[in-house]
Design a protein around this motif. Structure first.
Motif, PDB file in Angstrom:
ATOM      1  N   ILE A  41       3.833  58.712  62.119  1.00  0.00           N
ATOM      2  CA  ILE A  41       2.854  60.096  63.063  1.00  0.00           C
ATOM      3  C   ILE A  41       3.408  61.243  62.124  1.00  0.00           C
ATOM      4  CG2 ILE A  41       4.449  59.221  64.961  1.00  0.00           C
ATOM      5  CD1 ILE A  41       1.392  60.375  66.477  1.00  0.00           C
ATOM      6  N   PHE A  42       2.468  62.563  62.081  1.00  0.00           N
ATOM      7  CA  PHE A  42       2.683  63.599  62.016  1.00  0.00           C
ATOM      8  C   PHE A  42       2.134  64.668  62.584  1.00  0.00           C
ATOM      9  CE2 PHE A  42       2.532  62.149  57.764  1.00  0.00           C
ATOM     10  CZ  PHE A  42       3.188  62.582  56.363  1.00  0.00           C
ATOM     11  N   ILE A  43       3.807  65.395  63.360  1.00  0.00           N
ATOM     12  CA  ILE A  43       3.067  66.367  64.868  1.00  0.00           C
ATOM     13  C   ILE A  43       3.151  67.418  64.455  1.00  0.00           C
ATOM     14  CG2 ILE A  43       4.581  67.036  66.900  1.00  0.00           C
ATOM     15  CD1 ILE A  43       5.254  64.237  67.441  1.00  0.00           C
ATOM     16  N   PHE A  44       1.689  68.342  63.907  1.00  0.00           N
ATOM     17  CA  PHE A  44       1.855  69.502  63.527  1.00  0.00           C
ATOM     18  C   PHE A  44       2.116  70.688  64.369  1.00  0.00           C
ATOM     19  CE2 PHE A  44      -0.532  66.651  60.537  1.00  0.00           C
ATOM     20  CZ  PHE A  44      -0.268  67.133  59.323  1.00  0.00           C
ATOM     21  N   LEU A  45       2.525  71.779  64.026  1.00  0.00           N
ATOM     22  CA  LEU A  45       3.118  72.554  65.164  1.00  0.00           C
ATOM     23  C   LEU A  45       2.208  74.090  65.137  1.00  0.00           C
ATOM     24  CD1 LEU A  45       7.086  72.200  65.691  1.00  0.00           C
ATOM     25  CD2 LEU A  45       5.619  71.153  66.711  1.00  0.00           C
ATOM     26  N   LEU A  46       0.915  74.099  66.524  1.00  0.00           N
ATOM     27  CA  LEU A  46      -0.005  74.745  65.997  1.00  0.00           C
ATOM     28  C   LEU A  46       1.217  76.018  66.834  1.00  0.00           C
ATOM     29  CD1 LEU A  46      -2.444  72.680  67.538  1.00  0.00           C
ATOM     30  CD2 LEU A  46      -2.773  73.228  65.030  1.00  0.00           C
ATOM     31  N   ASN A  47       0.343  77.239  66.579  1.00  0.00           N
ATOM     32  CA  ASN A  47      -1.077  77.683  65.609  1.00  0.00           C
ATOM     33  C   ASN A  47      -0.686  78.005  64.377  1.00  0.00           C
ATOM     34  OD1 ASN A  47      -3.074  77.940  68.061  1.00  0.00           O
ATOM     35  ND2 ASN A  47      -1.927  79.961  68.344  1.00  0.00           N
ATOM     36  N   GLY A  48       0.794  77.710  64.026  1.00  0.00           N
ATOM     37  CA  GLY A  48       0.648  78.607  62.317  1.00  0.00           C
ATOM     38  C   GLY A  48       0.571  76.870  61.602  1.00  0.00           C
ATOM     39  N   SER A  49       1.064  76.015  61.552  1.00  0.00           N
ATOM     40  CA  SER A  49       0.705  75.457  60.595  1.00  0.00           C
ATOM     41  C   SER A  49       0.099  74.404  60.374  1.00  0.00           C
ATOM     42  CB  SER A  49       1.023  74.056  60.972  1.00  0.00           C
ATOM     43  OG  SER A  49       1.261  73.019  62.760  1.00  0.00           O
ATOM     44  N   PHE A  50      -1.312  74.991  61.134  1.00  0.00           N
ATOM     45  CA  PHE A  50      -2.732  74.511  61.477  1.00  0.00           C
ATOM     46  C   PHE A  50      -3.475  74.441  59.628  1.00  0.00           C
ATOM     47  CE2 PHE A  50      -4.141  78.928  61.167  1.00  0.00           C
ATOM     48  CZ  PHE A  50      -5.722  79.137  60.677  1.00  0.00           C
ATOM     49  N   MET A  51      -3.260  74.994  59.241  1.00  0.00           N
ATOM     50  CA  MET A  51      -3.433  75.735  57.218  1.00  0.00           C
ATOM     51  C   MET A  51      -2.676  74.795  56.591  1.00  0.00           C
ATOM     52  SD  MET A  51      -5.159  79.436  56.764  1.00  0.00           S
ATOM     53  CE  MET A  51      -5.640  79.355  54.925  1.00  0.00           C
ATOM     54  N   PHE A  52      -1.805  74.599  56.863  1.00  0.00           N
ATOM     55  CA  PHE A  52      -0.877  73.546  56.114  1.00  0.00           C
ATOM     56  C   PHE A  52      -0.932  72.200  56.524  1.00  0.00           C
ATOM     57  CE2 PHE A  52       3.539  71.882  56.001  1.00  0.00           C
ATOM     58  CZ  PHE A  52       3.484  71.630  55.073  1.00  0.00           C
ATOM     59  N   ALA A  53      -1.702  72.248  58.037  1.00  0.00           N
ATOM     60  CA  ALA A  53      -1.965  70.832  58.088  1.00  0.00           C
ATOM     61  C   ALA A  53      -2.945  70.018  57.010  1.00  0.00           C
ATOM     62  CB  ALA A  53      -1.652  70.497  59.748  1.00  0.00           C
ATOM     63  N   ALA A  54      -4.056  70.948  57.037  1.00  0.00           N
ATOM     64  CA  ALA A  54      -5.367  70.391  56.266  1.00  0.00           C
ATOM     65  C   ALA A  54      -4.928  70.407  55.159  1.00  0.00           C
ATOM     66  CB  ALA A  54      -6.276  71.370  56.613  1.00  0.00           C
ATOM     67  N   ASP A  55      -3.680  71.119  54.679  1.00  0.00           N
ATOM     68  CA  ASP A  55      -4.073  71.035  53.213  1.00  0.00           C
ATOM     69  C   ASP A  55      -2.883  69.952  52.841  1.00  0.00           C
ATOM     70  OD1 ASP A  55      -4.857  73.286  52.522  1.00  0.00           O
ATOM     71  OD2 ASP A  55      -3.043  74.430  52.576  1.00  0.00           O
ATOM     72  N   LEU A  56      -1.681  69.328  53.555  1.00  0.00           N
ATOM     73  CA  LEU A  56      -0.597  68.854  53.246  1.00  0.00           C
ATOM     74  C   LEU A  56      -1.850  67.114  53.598  1.00  0.00           C
ATOM     75  CD1 LEU A  56       1.748  67.307  52.549  1.00  0.00           C
ATOM     76  CD2 LEU A  56       2.168  67.822  54.989  1.00  0.00           C
ATOM     77  N   ALA A  57      -2.258  67.398  54.308  1.00  0.00           N
ATOM     78  CA  ALA A  57      -3.027  66.027  54.678  1.00  0.00           C
ATOM     79  C   ALA A  57      -4.015  65.374  53.584  1.00  0.00           C
ATOM     80  CB  ALA A  57      -4.079  66.425  56.361  1.00  0.00           C
ATOM     81  N   ALA A  58      -4.381  65.956  53.201  1.00  0.00           N
ATOM     82  CA  ALA A  58      -5.460  66.169  52.457  1.00  0.00           C
ATOM     83  C   ALA A  58      -4.755  65.324  51.099  1.00  0.00           C
ATOM     84  CB  ALA A  58      -6.447  67.683  51.676  1.00  0.00           C
ATOM     85  N   ARG A  59      -4.146  65.581  50.576  1.00  0.00           N
ATOM     86  CA  ARG A  59      -2.943  65.212  50.208  1.00  0.00           C
ATOM     87  C   ARG A  59      -2.468  63.919  50.244  1.00  0.00           C
ATOM     88  NH1 ARG A  59      -3.520  70.356  49.905  1.00  0.00           N
ATOM     89  NH2 ARG A  59      -3.172  71.285  47.014  1.00  0.00           N
ATOM     90  N   LEU A  60      -2.216  63.354  51.391  1.00  0.00           N
ATOM     91  CA  LEU A  60      -1.738  62.520  51.184  1.00  0.00           C
ATOM     92  C   LEU A  60      -2.410  60.980  51.869  1.00  0.00           C
ATOM     93  CD1 LEU A  60       0.606  63.277  54.688  1.00  0.00           C
ATOM     94  CD2 LEU A  60       1.339  62.937  51.615  1.00  0.00           C
ATOM     95  N   ASP A  61      -2.245  60.101  51.132  1.00  0.00           N
ATOM     96  CA  ASP A  61      -3.312  58.949  50.731  1.00  0.00           C
ATOM     97  C   ASP A  61      -2.279  57.590  51.428  1.00  0.00           C
ATOM     98  OD1 ASP A  61      -5.728  57.379  50.095  1.00  0.00           O
ATOM     99  OD2 ASP A  61      -5.045  57.556  48.371  1.00  0.00           O
ATOM    100  N   PHE A  62      -2.424  57.223  52.617  1.00  0.00           N
ATOM    101  CA  PHE A  62      -1.322  56.356  52.823  1.00  0.00           C
ATOM    102  C   PHE A  62      -1.384  56.147  54.701  1.00  0.00           C
ATOM    103  CE2 PHE A  62       2.069  59.582  52.948  1.00  0.00           C
ATOM    104  CZ  PHE A  62       2.486  59.606  53.673  1.00  0.00           C
TER     105      PHE A  62
END
Length: 178
Positions: A41-62
């Protein structure tokens, strides 16, 4: 190099989006190798990580889950060293492999605060991750497991990072010139 003004400060181009994208690709490969069989489970810390969250999540395929926590520790260009927990995680973390993701780790106090809270939930493991890491600024007793890019201690905006709530929407990273 481009110059932008955010509120009352001037910033110059520091890291272009292509470099950021390449670094996130490499980071996603490392995370995938380590965690693909763990259903983390990934816990993304907002607000700052919102763009990084989308970028990283789109590259993880599991198999994985996402959750979000909103914390605050900045005022202007300086950390307050006080953390305000505004929105918390509601998922059960007991026995789970947890990855805490932030936009940037500087002093490490925010990440340490979240790690300590997660430890109380009795997870199987905790890993830390950030788009940017400033090792020279690290003050907290914290192990940083993953980061896309290592930086000096310049104040930066863009790609989710802000100055007084502005500047997050740039795909590039800018460093302060004032």
């Amino acid at each position: 190099m481009g110059i932008i003004t955010v509120c009352d400060k001037r910033f110059e181009t520091y890291i272009q989006s292509e470099t950021i994208d390449s670094s996130i690709d490499q980071l996603a490969e490392r995370i995938s190798q380590d965690l693909k069989d763990l259903s983390p489970i990934f816990i993304f810390l907002l607000n700052g990580s919102f763009m990084f969250a989308a970028d990283l999540a789109a590259r993880l395929d599991f198999p994985m889950q996402f959750s979000f926590a909103k914390l605050a520790s900045y005022s202007g260009t300086c950390t307050t060293n006080k953390i305000s927990e505004l929105i918390g995680v509601t998922e059960n973390l007991e026995g789970r492999h947890v990855v805490i993701v932030d936009d940037i780790i500087e002093t490490g106090f925010t990440m340490k605060h979240v790690c300590d809270w997660v430890k109380e939930q009795k997870p199987a493991s905790i890993r830390t991750c950030a788009m940017f890491f400033k090792p020279e600024a690290l003050k907290a007793d914290l192990k940083v497991d993953y980061w896309a890019m290592e930086l000096k201690s310049d104040f930066i905006v863009g790609h989710g990072l802000d100055y007084n709530g502005f500047g997050r929407n740039s795909k590039d990273i800018y460093k302060i010139t004032d």
